[in-house]
Design a protein around this motif. Sequence first.
Motif, mmCIF file in Angstrom:
data_model
loop_
_atom_site.group_PDB
_atom_site.id
_atom_site.type_symbol
_atom_site.label_atom_id
_atom_site.label_comp_id
_atom_site.label_asym_id
_atom_site.label_seq_id
_atom_site.Cartn_x
_atom_site.Cartn_y
_atom_site.Cartn_z
ATOM 1 N N THR A 206 0.837 -1.194 0.000
ATOM 2 C CA THR A 206 0.000 0.000 0.000
ATOM 3 C C THR A 206 0.870 1.241 0.000
ATOM 4 O O THR A 206 1.868 1.305 0.724
ATOM 5 N N ASN A 207 0.518 2.216 -0.822
ATOM 6 C CA ASN A 207 1.166 3.528 -0.812
ATOM 7 C C ASN A 207 0.142 4.521 -0.310
ATOM 8 O O ASN A 207 -0.971 4.576 -0.837
ATOM 9 N N GLU A 208 0.511 5.299 0.688
ATOM 10 C CA GLU A 208 -0.434 6.267 1.248
ATOM 11 C C GLU A 208 0.271 7.570 1.552
ATOM 12 O O GLU A 208 1.428 7.585 1.984
ATOM 13 N N LYS A 209 -0.445 8.672 1.333
ATOM 14 C CA LYS A 209 0.100 9.994 1.617
ATOM 15 C C LYS A 209 -0.515 10.512 2.910
ATOM 16 O O LYS A 209 -1.715 10.371 3.132
ATOM 17 N N PHE A 210 0.320 11.089 3.754
ATOM 18 C CA PHE A 210 -0.100 11.655 5.041
ATOM 19 C C PHE A 210 0.297 13.120 5.089
ATOM 20 O O PHE A 210 1.335 13.500 4.557
ATOM 21 N N ARG A 211 -0.522 13.929 5.749
ATOM 22 C CA ARG A 211 -0.129 15.307 6.046
ATOM 23 C C ARG A 211 0.598 15.296 7.376
ATOM 24 O O ARG A 211 0.164 14.653 8.325
ATOM 25 N N VAL A 212 1.705 16.024 7.435
ATOM 26 C CA VAL A 212 2.523 16.075 8.652
ATOM 27 C C VAL A 212 2.635 17.529 9.094
ATOM 28 O O VAL A 212 2.945 18.408 8.290
ATOM 29 N N GLY A 213 2.385 17.780 10.373
ATOM 30 C CA GLY A 213 2.465 19.135 10.902
ATOM 31 C C GLY A 213 3.584 19.275 11.918
ATOM 32 O O GLY A 213 3.991 18.301 12.544
ATOM 33 N N GLY A 214 4.097 20.487 12.031
ATOM 34 C CA GLY A 214 5.102 20.779 13.040
ATOM 35 C C GLY A 214 6.532 20.771 12.543
ATOM 36 O O GLY A 214 7.456 21.077 13.296
ATOM 37 N N MET A 215 6.740 20.438 11.275
ATOM 38 C CA MET A 215 8.108 20.415 10.734
ATOM 39 C C MET A 215 8.504 21.833 10.325
ATOM 40 O O MET A 215 7.738 22.524 9.658
ATOM 41 N N THR A 216 9.707 22.242 10.743
ATOM 42 C CA THR A 216 10.164 23.589 10.413
ATOM 43 C C THR A 216 11.498 23.612 9.676
ATOM 44 O O THR A 216 11.915 24.668 9.202
ATOM 45 N N CYS A 217 12.171 22.462 9.592
ATOM 46 C CA CYS A 217 13.477 22.431 8.937
ATOM 47 C C CYS A 217 13.769 21.026 8.421
ATOM 48 O O CYS A 217 13.022 20.088 8.695
ATOM 49 N N SER A 218 14.861 20.873 7.700
ATOM 50 C CA SER A 218 15.203 19.573 7.129
ATOM 51 C C SER A 218 15.520 18.542 8.217
ATOM 52 O O SER A 218 15.289 17.354 8.028
#
Length: 66
Positions: free
Chosen positions: A2-14
Amino acid sequence: MTNEKFRVGGMTCSACSSHVERAVKKVDGVKSVEVSLLTNSMTVSYEGTTPCAIISAVVGAGYTAE
């Protein structure tokens, strides 16, 4: 698989996106992870695990996911 896309919050840098990637790769059944800081998202290829387990890994690393 299965391939699934998720939204991720809280990331500010690499370093944040790398941290998320490392956390998700530790989930049993995850085959690959691609995290995009620009779109605040990640695409996960997995087999034998659940989206809930993947989201839990992201939350455990200190970020949000849906």
